[in-house]
Design a protein around this motif. Structure first.
Motif, PDB file in Angstrom:
ATOM      1  N   GLU A  45       0.866  -1.187   0.000  1.00 36.79           N
ATOM      2  CA  GLU A  45       0.000   0.000   0.000  1.00 36.79           C
ATOM      3  C   GLU A  45       0.898   1.230   0.000  1.00 36.79           C
ATOM      4  O   GLU A  45       2.015   1.189   0.527  1.00 36.79           O
ATOM      5  N   ASN A  46       0.390   2.339  -0.544  1.00 39.44           N
ATOM      6  CA  ASN A  46       1.238   3.530  -0.553  1.00 39.44           C
ATOM      7  C   ASN A  46       0.764   4.622   0.401  1.00 39.44           C
ATOM      8  O   ASN A  46       1.426   5.639   0.537  1.00 39.44           O
ATOM      9  N   LYS A  47      -0.363   4.393   1.081  1.00 39.21           N
ATOM     10  CA  LYS A  47      -0.826   5.403   2.039  1.00 39.21           C
ATOM     11  C   LYS A  47      -1.047   4.763   3.410  1.00 39.21           C
ATOM     12  O   LYS A  47      -1.656   3.697   3.524  1.00 39.21           O
ATOM     13  N   VAL A  48      -0.577   5.460   4.432  1.00 40.82           N
ATOM     14  CA  VAL A  48      -0.605   4.911   5.791  1.00 40.82           C
ATOM     15  C   VAL A  48      -2.038   4.612   6.245  1.00 40.82           C
ATOM     16  O   VAL A  48      -2.319   3.530   6.765  1.00 40.82           O
ATOM     17  N   THR A  72       7.225  11.366   8.467  1.00 41.89           N
ATOM     18  CA  THR A  72       7.766  11.010   9.780  1.00 41.89           C
ATOM     19  C   THR A  72       6.671  10.874  10.838  1.00 41.89           C
ATOM     20  O   THR A  72       6.695   9.939  11.637  1.00 41.89           O
ATOM     21  N   ASN A  73       5.706  11.798  10.818  1.00 42.58           N
ATOM     22  CA  ASN A  73       4.686  11.790  11.873  1.00 42.58           C
ATOM     23  C   ASN A  73       3.686  10.635  11.735  1.00 42.58           C
ATOM     24  O   ASN A  73       2.825  10.456  12.589  1.00 42.58           O
ATOM     25  N   LYS A  74       3.797   9.846  10.665  1.00 41.62           N
ATOM     26  CA  LYS A  74       2.862   8.727  10.496  1.00 41.62           C
ATOM     27  C   LYS A  74       3.490   7.363  10.759  1.00 41.62           C
ATOM     28  O   LYS A  74       2.791   6.342  10.728  1.00 41.62           O
ATOM     29  N   VAL A  75       4.779   7.350  11.032  1.00 46.04           N
ATOM     30  CA  VAL A  75       5.470   6.069  11.236  1.00 46.04           C
ATOM     31  C   VAL A  75       4.819   5.289  12.379  1.00 46.04           C
ATOM     32  O   VAL A  75       4.657   4.065  12.317  1.00 46.04           O
ATOM     33  N   LYS A  92      16.266  11.341   8.630  1.00 46.75           N
ATOM     34  CA  LYS A  92      15.283  11.719   9.641  1.00 46.75           C
ATOM     35  C   LYS A  92      14.180  10.653   9.748  1.00 46.75           C
ATOM     36  O   LYS A  92      13.744  10.296  10.845  1.00 46.75           O
ATOM     37  N   LEU A  93      13.748  10.156   8.607  1.00 41.37           N
ATOM     38  CA  LEU A  93      12.719   9.112   8.603  1.00 41.37           C
ATOM     39  C   LEU A  93      13.240   7.829   9.246  1.00 41.37           C
ATOM     40  O   LEU A  93      12.554   7.184  10.038  1.00 41.37           O
ATOM     41  N   LEU A  94      14.477   7.490   8.937  1.00 42.57           N
ATOM     42  CA  LEU A  94      15.056   6.282   9.513  1.00 42.57           C
ATOM     43  C   LEU A  94      15.184   6.413  11.037  1.00 42.57           C
ATOM     44  O   LEU A  94      14.933   5.453  11.772  1.00 42.57           O
ATOM     45  N   GLN A  95      15.540   7.611  11.501  1.00 38.65           N
ATOM     46  CA  GLN A  95      15.616   7.853  12.953  1.00 38.65           C
ATOM     47  C   GLN A  95      14.267   7.599  13.617  1.00 38.65           C
ATOM     48  O   GLN A  95      14.178   6.991  14.684  1.00 38.65           O
ATOM     49  N   LYS A  99      13.095   4.751  16.310  1.00 35.44           N
ATOM     50  CA  LYS A  99      12.460   5.138  17.580  1.00 35.44           C
ATOM     51  C   LYS A  99      11.155   4.360  17.797  1.00 35.44           C
ATOM     52  O   LYS A  99      10.893   3.830  18.882  1.00 35.44           O
ATOM     53  N   GLN A 100      10.358   4.278  16.746  1.00 35.10           N
ATOM     54  CA  GLN A 100       9.081   3.560  16.865  1.00 35.10           C
ATOM     55  C   GLN A 100       9.300   2.042  16.960  1.00 35.10           C
ATOM     56  O   GLN A 100       8.514   1.338  17.595  1.00 35.10           O
TER      57      GLN A 100
END
Ligand SMILES: *Cc1c(COP(=O)(O)O)cnc(C)c1O
Length: 220
Positions: A45-48, A72-75, A92-95, A99-100
């Motif tokens: 899927e391409n959308k969270v 980032t805010n949807k991970v 930044k996304l990988l960080q 974290k999650q």
């Protein structure tokens, strides 16, 4: 031809060791269920939001892959269950994924998305940026992400040679990165490239994972 027949045909066409990600974006959960009943277990899927909605109502042994650009805010919404994130395109996304991953007590498999197309609009890293990332001390100490390979999208053009060149570039990057950073890591093995229009070319150029939507589920 039924969806089950199209799946069977596609599976017969591709080598056994190439993973088929059935891209179900914009299609209803009932259609995913139909593919599931025909034996398919890996979906993209391409959308969270859509990914979460489908995950909630569909069988829990489905492997869900996020293939589109991830904010980032949807991970946090997908971190508890996602099987593979194809579209990591910034440090930044990988960080945030790390974290999650820690919060959910798991290691989240990720692919680094490369910018291989001529087009400006496609997301992704350059080779230099990936080298920088892989040498970054903070990355080396991340315990809740696992880089299992690379992903790329070819240009949306008719020119087959151009598409072939772009896939070949990604395969070359994979080989160099494998030998320089993941030589003794058997988990680093995925080259995610190829969609409905170009998966044959991608497989010829060494793809190990294709992401096929419209030729299975119909046009969107
Ligand atoms: C939509 C999508 C696909 C599938 O495209 P089709 O042409 O429908 O097969 C593959 N990869 C990504 C990243 C996509 O967004």
């Amino acid at each position: 031809m039924s969806l089950a027949d199209r799946l069977t045909q596609l599976k017969q066409e591709i080598p056994k060791d190439v993973v088929l990600v059935a891209v179900s974006k914009t299609k209803p959960a009932a259609l995913v269920q139909e593919a599931y009943d025909a034996g398919q277990r890996v979906f993209g899927e391409n959308k969270v939001q859509e990914l979460v909605d489908k995950w909630e109502v569909l069988p829990k042994d489905i492997e869900w892959h996020l293939i589109g650009h991830l904010q980032t805010n949807k991970v946090k919404f997908i971190a508890p269950f996602v099987s593979l994130i194809h579209s990591v395109d910034s440090f930044k996304l990988l960080q945030e994924i790390n974290k999650q991953g820690e919060k959910n007590n798991r290691i989240i498999p990720c692919l680094l998305q490369f910018h291989i197309a001529q087009e400006e609009t496609k997301f992704g890293f350059s080779f230099e940026e990936v080298e920088e990332l892989l040498q970054n001390k903070e990355f080396i100490e991340m315990n809740h992400v696992s880089i299992t390979g690379l992903m790329g999208m070819a240009s949306f053009v008719e020119n087959q040679e151009q598409i072939q060149d772009e896939f070949r570039n990604l395969h070359n990057y994979f080989a160099i990165i494998k030998s320089n950073y993941f030589k003794y890591n058997p988990d680093f093995k995925v080259i995610s490239m190829g969609m409905s229009g170009d998966y044959k070319l991608a497989i010829d150029e060494g793809s190990t994972m294709i992401r096929v939507g419209s030729s299975l589920f119909g046009s969107r």
